[in-house]
Design an enzyme around this catalytic site. Structure first.
Site: not given
Length: 710
Positions: A78-79, A129, A133, A231
């Site tokens: 993620d991210d 995603h 965010h 991540h």
């Protein structure tokens, strides 16, 4: 209708603001919203979701889930993408030839499109995603739609694909589902997305977590399949790649296989090719983000450079200004407190004072009377340049025996001064404006440097007499700093660019060598000063020779005056541009004085509107406290320099309190005038005389002032 040049300026300023806005939205701290605490209310969550796997498909009424089969592992990240950590992770994946799924943030995709292309090219999947965010459940329908659509455009522009899988920010395992986050998943499902949560969280986002902690957190129970969460962006992920290099071989050794979301769900791909429309929009968006990002980085670096140069220049000017002041103070101490002539024996020869006048009826009488009281032997020549208000008659009626009035048709200030020079019979001539008055000792102080045979011209100390009202007060501050600091420093460095028209003295031989004043520019005083320096003469500053002038009192008058000054200075710079490569005194001036004019009085002020916009950008998108500290630091440095200049010139400090306000009004007016002058120069526009309205009465304004000007 606004003039074309102002339309161009407005368009450019708006474009720069838009670029910063784009960069601010992309670079904004995307974790600022934070996760919403679980409500533990699940009555709206279907049982199939609560008891099923981490891959959730729903259309709002029907829900199915998929989980990882026995000994099946899906690596998810993620991210990202992140320019430091994503490549490290990709290297580990490539080493063990295993795929992964990257749930990317749209703003990061736009910033690092090359990384996205690498992720896709190496056989990995990409999921959505969101773009910035946010906690999606706290946002409205419109914001959620924008977050998803913009991410799809970014993905299309970066890698030519879109995505059908989605992971909400701050999501966790199936066990953490509740009514709040389910509403988002249901909405995304109705839009055609598969929602992917996880079985095991590496906790690599926690502070203080170790490599061993990460490995333990993602190790599944014996034989169970799992979707693992790591991540690759959003913070310090320095341990993630290292932990991954431990986890993958261990699981492979235990007989686990690594698969993808598409393989688990039976889809051909989760990243179908983007449509032509998405490609066009996405490519444009990614391109805009790249331009915005590079422009902001470039301008930030330029701003830092200019800040360092500004502080460095101020420090140098203060040091040189103090050196210049000390030269006179040491002479005073040696002479027992009496102001000596530090240039040699006193200069006592008579001089000629030339007063060019055009419609100066309000001021000419005060000007001539102040000269008549001179303690130095002088002859006064008033050159009436075609006045229509009786200026010449007023000067003649005063009846002073040493005053000569010359009449000529209106030909401009340079021609009027040349007429006076031709009529002068002394070795030194003093030039002044018709709206200026001298103190009794002004001429005597001004001409003392001519005891040195190398001196070709002397600049005096011009002061604002009418210090009432903010506009005049701001000019007073500007004059004190300009004369008390800048001209002192220019004297020491021998790069005096301007002997002011209000008060200056010249050796006639120097004037003869440069053929007097030229009308090539509107800044005839700057043009003449540079020409004299190029001829090999030295130009100095005498701070004790004071002239009192009437400053403009309205914005309109001030704008007209500074428009002429700025335009003329640029003309003079262009005329004498070859000094940059000359040898001797002219070359020294070019590489010191001309570069100073170009950098600090032209280029940097031209950037002032952009700096103001960038300041707003800093408050909106950067750390407001750091932005405020940076601005206040620069203001504090400027205030300190201003206080020093006032102390050096013996002025009262009260006006310094106006400096902060000056930054919000006067500074903007000055850079708008400079921009107007630059645009006019580029357009080849010629300017006229820009005659200002005068109120007169300088003698009464000065009657209550002390000789020191305080």
């Amino acid at each position: 209708m606004p003039e074309p040049r102002w339309v161009i300026f407005a368009v450019l300023l708006t474009l720069f603001a838009s670029i910063l806005l784009v960069n601010g939205l992309v670079e904004g701290e995307f974790t600022q919203d934070g996760a919403i605490e679980s409500t533990a209310q699940t009555d709206q969550v279907p049982d199939a979701a609560l008891t099923g796997g981490p891959i959730i498909q729903t259309d709002g009424t029907t829900t199915t889930t998929v989980d990882a089969g026995a000994k099946q592992i899906v690596l998810t990240f993620d991210d990202g993408p992140d320019p430091e950590y994503t490549p490290e992770i990709l290297d580990v994946l490539a080493k063990y030839d295993v795929p992964a799924t990257f749930f990317m943030i749209g703003s990061e995709i736009s910033k690092y499109p090359d990384l996205v292309r690498r992720v896709v090219a190496e056989g990995n999947e990409v999921g959505v995603h969101t773009f910035t965010h946010p906690e999606m459940s706290s946002k409205g329908d419109w914001r959620r739609t924008v977050e998803m659509q913009e991410t799809q455009y970014a993905l299309a522009g970066a890698a030519g694909v879109t995505s059908v899988i989605f992971r909400p920010p701050y999501s966790s395992t199936v066990a953490a589902l509740d009514n709040t986050n389910w509403s988002v998943m249901a909405e995304m499902g109705a839009s055609g997305y598969l929602t992917v949560v996880n079985d095991l969280d590496s906790r690599d986002w926690e502070s203080g977590v170790t490599n061993a902690d990460i490995v333990e957190a993602v190790t599944p129970e014996d034989g169970e399949g799992a979707i693992l969460l790591f991540h690759d962006g959003g913070g310090d992920r320095s341990d993630t790649a290292e932990a991954l290099a431990t986890v993958i071989p261990e699981l492979l050794e235990q007989g686990y296989t690594f698969t993808t979301i598409a393989a688990l769900t039976g889809m051909e791909t989760v990243n179908p090719k983007a449509t032509t429309q998405d490609l066009v929009i996405g490519t444009s968006m990614v391109g805009a983000v790249q331009i915005a990002r590079n422009t902001t980085i470039w301008f930030s670096g330029l701003l830092l450079l200019f800040g360092v140069l500004t502080v460095g220049r101020l420090a140098l000017m203060l040091i040189l200004g103090r050196r210049h002041a000390n030269r006179h103070r040491r002479g005073r101490r040696r002479a027992g407190g009496v102001a000596p002539n530090t240039w040699g024996r006193p200069y006592t020869e008579p001089v000629t004072v030339i007063v060019p006048a055009y419609n100066e009826k309000e001021c000419i009488a005060d000007t001539v009377r102040s000269l008549a009281a001179s303690t130095h032997p002088i002859r006064i020549i008033v050159v009436d340049d075609g006045s229509t208000d009786g200026t010449a008659e007023i000067a003649e009626r005063l009846g002073y025996p040493n005053v000569t009035v010359i009449w000529q048709p209106n030909s401009g200030k340079p021609a009027a001064l040349n007429t006076g020079i031709a009529a002068a019979g002394t070795d030194v001539v003093v030039m002044m404006d018709g709206d200026t008055v001298f103190e009794p000792d002004t001429v005597r102080q001004l001409v003392q440097p001519f005891a040195d045979a190398t001196i070709g011209a002397v600049a005096g100390n011009a002061k604002v007499a009418n210090r009432t009202g903010l506009i005049a007060l701001w000019q007073h501050i500007e004059y004190v700093v300009g004369f008390s600091i800048d001209r002192r420093a220019y004297d020491v460095m021998r790069c005096m660019a301007t002997v002011p028209g209000a008060i200056g003295a010249f050796r006639r031989e120097a004037l003869r060598q440069v053929n007097g004043l030229s009308d090539d520019t509107l800044a005839e005083d700057t043009d003449l000063t540079i020409a004299i320096i190029r001829a090999g003469w030295r130009v100095v500053y005498e701070e004790h020779a004071r002239a009192w002038t009437e400053a403009p009192t309205t914005i309109s008058q001030l704008r007209r005056q500074r428009y002429r000054w700025s335009y003329g200075t640029m003309q003079a710079m262009w005329k004498h541009r070859h000094t940059l490569v000359e040898r001797g005194a002219g070359g020294k001036f070019g590489r010191r004085g001309l570069l100073n004019l170009l950098l600090f009085q032209t280029l940097m002020p031209l950037l002032s509107p952009l700096i103001d916009v960038f300041l707003i950008y800093g408050f909106l998108f950067l750390d407001p406290m750091e932005t405020a500290v940076a601005w206040l630091t620069m203001l504090g440095i400027q205030l300190a320099g201003t206080v020093y200049a006032f102390r050096l010139d013996g002025e009262k400090l009260a006006p310094v309190l106006m400096v902060p306000l000056q930054q919000f009004v006067y500074r903007q007016l000055m850079y708008l005038v400079l921009i107007q002058s630059v645009l006019a120069a580029l357009g080849g526009i010629r300017l006229g005389w820009q005659k200002l309205h005068r109120a007169g009465g300088l003698s009464s304004l000065l009657s209550n002032r002390t000789p020191s000007g305080g």
